[in-house]
Enzyme design. Structure first.
Site, PDB file in Angstrom:
ATOM      1  N   ARG A   1       0.839  -1.197   0.000  1.00 26.87           N
ATOM      2  CA  ARG A   1       0.000   0.000   0.000  1.00 26.87           C
ATOM      3  C   ARG A   1       0.872   1.243   0.000  1.00 26.87           C
ATOM      4  O   ARG A   1       1.897   1.292   0.683  1.00 26.87           O
ATOM      5  CB  ARG A   1      -0.921   0.033   1.222  1.00 26.87           C
ATOM      6  CG  ARG A   1      -1.904  -1.109   1.277  1.00 26.87           C
ATOM      7  CD  ARG A   1      -2.897  -0.934   2.375  1.00 26.87           C
ATOM      8  NE  ARG A   1      -3.735  -2.130   2.528  1.00 26.87           N
ATOM      9  CZ  ARG A   1      -4.746  -2.222   3.385  1.00 26.87           C
ATOM     10  NH1 ARG A   1      -5.025  -1.215   4.162  1.00 26.87           N
ATOM     11  NH2 ARG A   1      -5.448  -3.326   3.457  1.00 26.87           N
TER      12      ARG A   1
ATOM     13  N   SER B   1      -8.360  -0.255  -0.632  1.00 23.15           N
ATOM     14  CA  SER B   1      -9.197  -0.741   0.458  1.00 23.15           C
ATOM     15  C   SER B   1      -9.918   0.414   1.154  1.00 23.15           C
ATOM     16  O   SER B   1     -10.639   1.169   0.508  1.00 23.15           O
ATOM     17  CB  SER B   1      -8.353  -1.562   1.440  1.00 23.15           C
ATOM     18  OG  SER B   1      -9.173  -2.204   2.380  1.00 23.15           O
ATOM     19  N   HIS B   2      -9.688   0.592   2.450  1.00 26.98           N
ATOM     20  CA  HIS B   2     -10.392   1.611   3.230  1.00 26.98           C
ATOM     21  C   HIS B   2      -9.606   2.911   3.343  1.00 26.98           C
ATOM     22  O   HIS B   2     -10.030   3.844   4.023  1.00 26.98           O
ATOM     23  CB  HIS B   2     -10.660   1.074   4.639  1.00 26.98           C
ATOM     24  CG  HIS B   2      -9.417   0.766   5.409  1.00 26.98           C
ATOM     25  ND1 HIS B   2      -8.653  -0.349   5.142  1.00 26.98           N
ATOM     26  CD2 HIS B   2      -8.779   1.432   6.411  1.00 26.98           C
ATOM     27  CE1 HIS B   2      -7.617  -0.373   5.968  1.00 26.98           C
ATOM     28  NE2 HIS B   2      -7.665   0.700   6.741  1.00 26.98           N
TER      29      HIS B   2
ATOM     30  N   LYS C   1      -3.327  -6.438  -3.344  1.00 33.05           N
ATOM     31  CA  LYS C   1      -3.573  -7.621  -2.530  1.00 33.05           C
ATOM     32  C   LYS C   1      -3.284  -8.836  -3.416  1.00 33.05           C
ATOM     33  O   LYS C   1      -3.882  -8.984  -4.480  1.00 33.05           O
ATOM     34  CB  LYS C   1      -5.017  -7.664  -2.016  1.00 33.05           C
ATOM     35  CG  LYS C   1      -5.349  -6.544  -1.030  1.00 33.05           C
ATOM     36  CD  LYS C   1      -6.785  -6.636  -0.542  1.00 33.05           C
ATOM     37  CE  LYS C   1      -7.087  -5.531   0.479  1.00 33.05           C
ATOM     38  NZ  LYS C   1      -8.490  -5.580   0.957  1.00 33.05           N
TER      39      LYS C   1
ATOM     40  N   ASP D   1     -16.600  -0.740   2.635  1.00 30.78           N
ATOM     41  CA  ASP D   1     -15.411   0.074   2.422  1.00 30.78           C
ATOM     42  C   ASP D   1     -15.129   0.165   0.925  1.00 30.78           C
ATOM     43  O   ASP D   1     -15.942  -0.256   0.100  1.00 30.78           O
ATOM     44  CB  ASP D   1     -14.224  -0.492   3.208  1.00 30.78           C
ATOM     45  CG  ASP D   1     -13.772  -1.846   2.687  1.00 30.78           C
ATOM     46  OD1 ASP D   1     -14.585  -2.517   2.022  1.00 30.78           O
ATOM     47  OD2 ASP D   1     -12.628  -2.241   2.950  1.00 30.78           O
TER      48      ASP D   1
ATOM     49  N   ASP E   1     -13.338  -1.402  -1.218  1.00 35.71           N
ATOM     50  CA  ASP E   1     -13.272  -2.582  -2.078  1.00 35.71           C
ATOM     51  C   ASP E   1     -14.221  -3.690  -1.659  1.00 35.71           C
ATOM     52  O   ASP E   1     -14.165  -4.791  -2.207  1.00 35.71           O
ATOM     53  CB  ASP E   1     -11.846  -3.119  -2.144  1.00 35.71           C
ATOM     54  CG  ASP E   1     -11.341  -3.632  -0.804  1.00 35.71           C
ATOM     55  OD1 ASP E   1     -11.822  -3.152   0.238  1.00 35.71           O
ATOM     56  OD2 ASP E   1     -10.451  -4.501  -0.791  1.00 35.71           O
TER      57      ASP E   1
ATOM     58  N   ASP F   1     -14.612  -5.637   1.063  1.00 35.26           N
ATOM     59  CA  ASP F   1     -14.324  -6.800   1.908  1.00 35.26           C
ATOM     60  C   ASP F   1     -14.644  -6.532   3.372  1.00 35.26           C
ATOM     61  O   ASP F   1     -14.506  -7.417   4.209  1.00 35.26           O
ATOM     62  CB  ASP F   1     -12.870  -7.257   1.749  1.00 35.26           C
ATOM     63  CG  ASP F   1     -11.860  -6.164   2.059  1.00 35.26           C
ATOM     64  OD1 ASP F   1     -12.276  -5.056   2.433  1.00 35.26           O
ATOM     65  OD2 ASP F   1     -10.643  -6.425   1.927  1.00 35.26           O
ATOM     66  N   ARG F   2     -15.070  -5.302   3.683  1.00 33.33           N
ATOM     67  CA  ARG F   2     -15.507  -4.972   5.044  1.00 33.33           C
ATOM     68  C   ARG F   2     -16.989  -4.623   5.044  1.00 33.33           C
ATOM     69  O   ARG F   2     -17.505  -4.096   4.055  1.00 33.33           O
ATOM     70  CB  ARG F   2     -14.722  -3.780   5.603  1.00 33.33           C
ATOM     71  CG  ARG F   2     -13.230  -4.011   5.782  1.00 33.33           C
ATOM     72  CD  ARG F   2     -12.607  -2.828   6.499  1.00 33.33           C
ATOM     73  NE  ARG F   2     -11.175  -2.983   6.687  1.00 33.33           N
ATOM     74  CZ  ARG F   2     -10.463  -2.254   7.537  1.00 33.33           C
ATOM     75  NH1 ARG F   2     -11.054  -1.328   8.270  1.00 33.33           N
ATOM     76  NH2 ARG F   2      -9.160  -2.435   7.647  1.00 33.33           N
TER      77      ARG F   2
ATOM     78  N   HIS G   1     -14.156  -7.214   8.637  1.00 32.57           N
ATOM     79  CA  HIS G   1     -13.944  -8.369   7.760  1.00 32.57           C
ATOM     80  C   HIS G   1     -14.699  -9.569   8.341  1.00 32.57           C
ATOM     81  O   HIS G   1     -14.501  -9.921   9.504  1.00 32.57           O
ATOM     82  CB  HIS G   1     -12.456  -8.711   7.667  1.00 32.57           C
ATOM     83  CG  HIS G   1     -11.639  -7.679   6.948  1.00 32.57           C
ATOM     84  ND1 HIS G   1     -11.420  -7.723   5.601  1.00 32.57           N
ATOM     85  CD2 HIS G   1     -10.998  -6.576   7.407  1.00 32.57           C
ATOM     86  CE1 HIS G   1     -10.668  -6.701   5.242  1.00 32.57           C
ATOM     87  NE2 HIS G   1     -10.388  -5.978   6.326  1.00 32.57           N
TER      88      HIS G   1
END
Length: 869
Positions: free
Chosen positions: A426, A514-515, A524, A648, A650, A652-653, A735
């Site tokens: 990241r 992501s977030h 990832k 979020d 992407d 995944d949360r 997650h």
């Protein structure tokens, strides 16, 4: 005199090389025929496998399937008949009670005289031809049936008891009994006069079970139906006796039983011989397939035995013909290549040693030959000398390619090491994740993948502005290492994980921040269906430093994974009652898919920030910051939704809001999931991270599961779930990992669908579902800014120097201290330049005490850190 002869072709077209003076091929001859032996062995194995397979099908599988089919048919007939009997009884009961509400009946109930009752009974009996007896029995002042004048025509104690229980307000069921060698069934119901408050009566009817027996043939079924009534046997075990029956059954008895609702009865069905014969499946197609397979096996082996020797002879002929030729030779049988090379070396060596240019010139006698000398300028000699050590073509290519590779290798002058984090990469999308660095990362990952036997990569990306550039460069890098790439477009991260299980490739890379804020981005990496963690990220760094990359030319394709993902989710999730859901996608990658998926499940969706925009104008993509959920909470309350979900950047949360606008923290949400999963899977493991409430552990244990505390991080969680075989996992960051019915990766979309399924099935609001969970005083996740290059060092100092002797210390991930009345945690963030902290206690006073103790201990280690808790 010894002479060498030229190669000559015989009549069959084969090339023979003979040595003069020899009448036999140097004592070399064939002994047996291995090809035929191998062919015979293969044929025997094929035939044996076919015969055994079909023997299993014919002798075991087919009879079992036949039995299952008969049982299904029998159960279906029994179920239909059970429903039919229940409808008959219910309809009769409704008709009788309706008739008892007539003016004549109500008048008799009001008067209570025997004459009026007798008149009503006679009148009503005319309306029910299937009923052989009908009695209206008044209820006395004591609230029970009035038997002062005797049994009022009741036949036995069963009827008397049935009337008594009905008069006392007890819900009664039909009772079958034998009377004078005939089976009868009686029913009783209590009636109340609508205007006279103290006037009650019991209406009692009796049926001849012959009528029930006639109804048992209402279905067009070949077999025997029986109606059986349950009772307690001498040992207290329930037994059944037949009270009505019809039809004939097979001697090969397969009987299925189905209970009649709201009665103590059950219906059984036993198929007849004709029905069994109709359901029997002929084995002829199986025999035909077996014969076809045997024929195909014989033909295949025969073709092999006929065609391979001919092919081998042609290839051997080419090898012999090219033995003295320096041109390339491409063989279709790889096993002949070493022989061809060795033969060419031997032939060229012999030519080099010959002093004559003519094939037919006799060799000089030994006495007349001078000391041999090698003509180093002779091209034939030079070629032979090279071939004697290496294959000239292969060697030249290797040297040429090595020179090209060496000329193209450039070591990166520098790269920002802090972007390589615990389980992903990241950094700033423009200033840190440059094209040069992405190219290096792609080559490193592609080279590592080749060593693991992974040929294909799936690549997806989120909606950030820097994602298209990064993805294009990454794909070029992977292709240059010989990896094949499937581009699945703009998708949430869970669809990348899903694609590695659904498409042909088991590895993939997701470009997403992501977030994190809009200007950030990252990678990832999934290798062989596993998200790589610290060790894998380190390997990528080392490969970039060493510049040891593979070279090749891969193939790029595109694939739309969304339809397959939706189909699998829709097949798995069942929504009993449609719900109203507010979806806040935060302008992230779930903006189009999440509402569409929930609507396809039958839910009504209110959209909020569902336009995909890499600048995230609606709100920050970080759903763990509860301030970012304020608009969602307001919208849920305003539209009176059943709940709201936020994703979020992407997907995944998952964050959740109740109908009252309350934010459900992820450890509370995990309690709800754990109740559901563990109830179906007693003893199942549930994995959760160190930031979760310890009440979660208590709840999992109470419901029969096994709690497993583990390190924070989606890659670490997936590793632990695979290690333990856990069916559920979750992190406080949102997650959620479902191993039951799903693939075990973190998927905010699927988690939202599972929540909708739970709420639609339970019939309670989300507020009510979580109201019974233990109440504690706790904080959200607290972020303490600390430089990336200092955060882990600071946590190590706290672990080594802090004194938490009054609590139980856990240093699995940072330092978590459990006290008798609560706990506290401080750990280094895996995703940003910060420490994260969280505290929980049974009261506010104890929470303040725990926070004060952590503040004091951290201040002793580093007094300059600004603590915001």
């Amino acid at each position: 005199m010894l002479k060498l002869k030229k190669s000559k072709k015989n009549d069959a077209g084969e090339t023979n090389t003979m040595v003069a003076g020899s009448s036999a091929p140097q004592g070399i001859a064939a002994k047996g025929n291995s090809l035929r032996s191998i062919g015979a062995l293969i044929l025997m194995l094929l035939l044996l496998a076919s015969i055994l397979g079909f023997a299993y099908l014919l002798l075991l599988r087919e009879p079992a399937l036949q039995k299952q089919q008969v049982e299904r048919v029998a159960t279906s007939f029994a179920e239909q008949q059970a429903i039919n009997i229940q409808r008959l009884i219910t309809h009769l009961e409704i008709r009788v009670i309706s008739a008892a509400q007539s003016a004549l009946a109500l008048s008799a109930i009001a008067s209570g005289t025997d004459e009026d009752m007798s008149l009503v009974e006679t009148t009503l009996l005319d309306f029910f031809p299937e009923v052989i007896g009908l009695r209206v029995i008044p209820i006395g002042d004591l609230g029970t049936a009035d038997f002062s004048g005797g049994n009022r025509g009741l036949r036995n104690h069963i009827e008397v008891d049935l009337v008594r229980r009905a008069s006392e307000g007890e819900a009664t069921q039909p009772e079958a009994y034998k009377f004078e060698n005939a089976w009868l069934t009686s029913m009783a119901a209590r009636l109340k006069h609508p205007r006279v408050t103290d006037r009650w009566a019991v209406i009692f009817i009796t049926l001849d079970n012959a009528w029930l027996s006639s109804e048992l043939i209402a279905l067009d079924a070949n077999g025997r139906f029986t109606l059986e009534q349950g009772y307690s046997g001498p040992t207290g075990r329930q037994q059944f006796r037949v009270v009505a029956a019809n039809g004939s059954a097979s001697s090969d008895t397969i009987t299925r039983y189905v209970a009649v609702p709201d009665t103590s009865w059950r219906v059984s069905f036993t198929p007849s011989d004709s029905l069994l014969s109709a359901l029997k499946v002929s084995p002829t197609p199986l025999y035909a397939v077996l014969a076809l397979m045997i024929t195909a096996s014989i033909v295949s082996v025969a073709l092999l035995l006929l065609m391979f020797p001919r092919k081998l002879a042609r290839e051997v002929s080419r090898v012999i013909s090219a033995a003295d030729d320096k041109t390339d030779l491409k063989l279709s049988i790889p096993e002949l290549v070493p022989i061809a090379k060795q033969l060419r070396r031997a032939t060229l060596r012999a030519l080099r040693q010959s002093s004559s240019s003519s094939w037919d010139t006799p060799l000089p006698d030994a006495e007349s030959v001078a000391e041999p000398t090698d003509d180093l300028t002779n091209p034939l000699f030079q070629a032979a000398e090279i071939l004697d050590q290496h294959d000239s073509t292969d060697m030249g290519l290797e040297l040429h390619e090595a020179a090209d590779v060496a000329s193209n290798l450039t070591m990166p002058s520098a790269f920002p090491e802090h972007i390589f984090r615990a389980y992903d990469i990241r950094g700033h999308g423009e200033t840190e994740l440059t094209d040069d660095l992405i190219m290096e990362i792609g080559k490193a990952v592609g080279s590592i993948a080749e060593e693991h036997g992974e040929q294909g990569f799936i690549v997806g990306g989120d909606g950030r502005l820097s994602t298209p550039r990064i993805k294009s460069t990454l794909i070029q890098a992977l292709l240059s290492t010989g990896r094949d790439v499937t581009d699945i477009g703009l998708v949430p991260t869970p669809l990348l994980y899903f694609a590695t299980r659904h498409l042909g490739s088991r590895s993939g890379i997701m470009i997403t921040g992501s977030h994190n804020p809009a200007e950030h981005n990252g990678l990832k990496i999934v290798l062989n269906q596993q998200t790589i963690a610290a060790g894998g990220i380190k390997a990528v760094c080392e490969r970039i430093s060493s510049q040891q990359y593979t070279n090749g030319t891969g193939r790029a394709t595109q694939e739309d994974i969304i339809p397959a993902y939706m189909e699998e989710v829709l097949h798995d999730i069942a929504i009993a009652v449609p719900l109203k859901i507010v979806v806040d996608a935060g302008n992230g990658a779930t903006g189009e898919l999440a509402p569409t998926l929930l609507e396809a499940l039958g839910c009504e969706v209110e959209r909020l920030n569902c336009e995909i925009d890499g600048r995230f104008p609606g709100r920050s993509p970080d759903t763990s910051n509860e301030q970012n959920l304020a608009d969602l909470a307001t919208r849920v309350v305003d539209v009176r939704a059943d709940f709201g979900v936020a994703f979020d950047g992407d997907g995944d949360r998952l964050a959740v809001v109740t109908p009252s606008g309350r934010i459900v923290r992820s450890d509370i949400l995990l309690m709800l999931y754990a109740q559901d999963v563990v109830s179906r899977n007693p003893g199942a493991d549930v994995v959760f991270d160190v930031k979760c409430s310890r009440q979660l552990s208590t709840l999992i244990t109470q419901h029969g599961g096994r709690p497993v505390l583990w390190k924070t991080g989606h890659a670490f969680m997936k590793e632990k779930m695979q290690e333990t075989g856990a069916l559920l996992g979750g992190e406080f960051s949102g997650h959620m990992f479902f191993g039951e019915r799903w693939y075990g990766f973190d998927d905010g979309l699927y988690a939202a669908c599972r929540l909708a399924e739970i709420l639609s099935t339970h019939g309670e609001s989300l507020d009510d579902c979580i109201a019974d969970f233990p109440l504690t005083v706790n904080t959200p996740e607290i972020t303490i800014p600390v430089p990336d290059d200092y955060k882990f060092e600071l946590v190590d100092k706290i672990i080594k120097n802090a004194d938490f002797s009054s609590g139980k210390v856990n240093t699995m991930d940072g330092i978590r201290v459990d006290f008798s009345n609560g706990w506290g945690l401080v750990r280094a963030s895996n995703t940003g330049p910060a420490l994260t902290a969280r505290f929980e206690a049974d009261t506010q006073e104890n929470l303040d005490i725990i926070r004060d103790e952590f503040r004091a201990q951290i201040a002793l280690v580093d007094s300059e850190i600004e603590l915001n808790f």
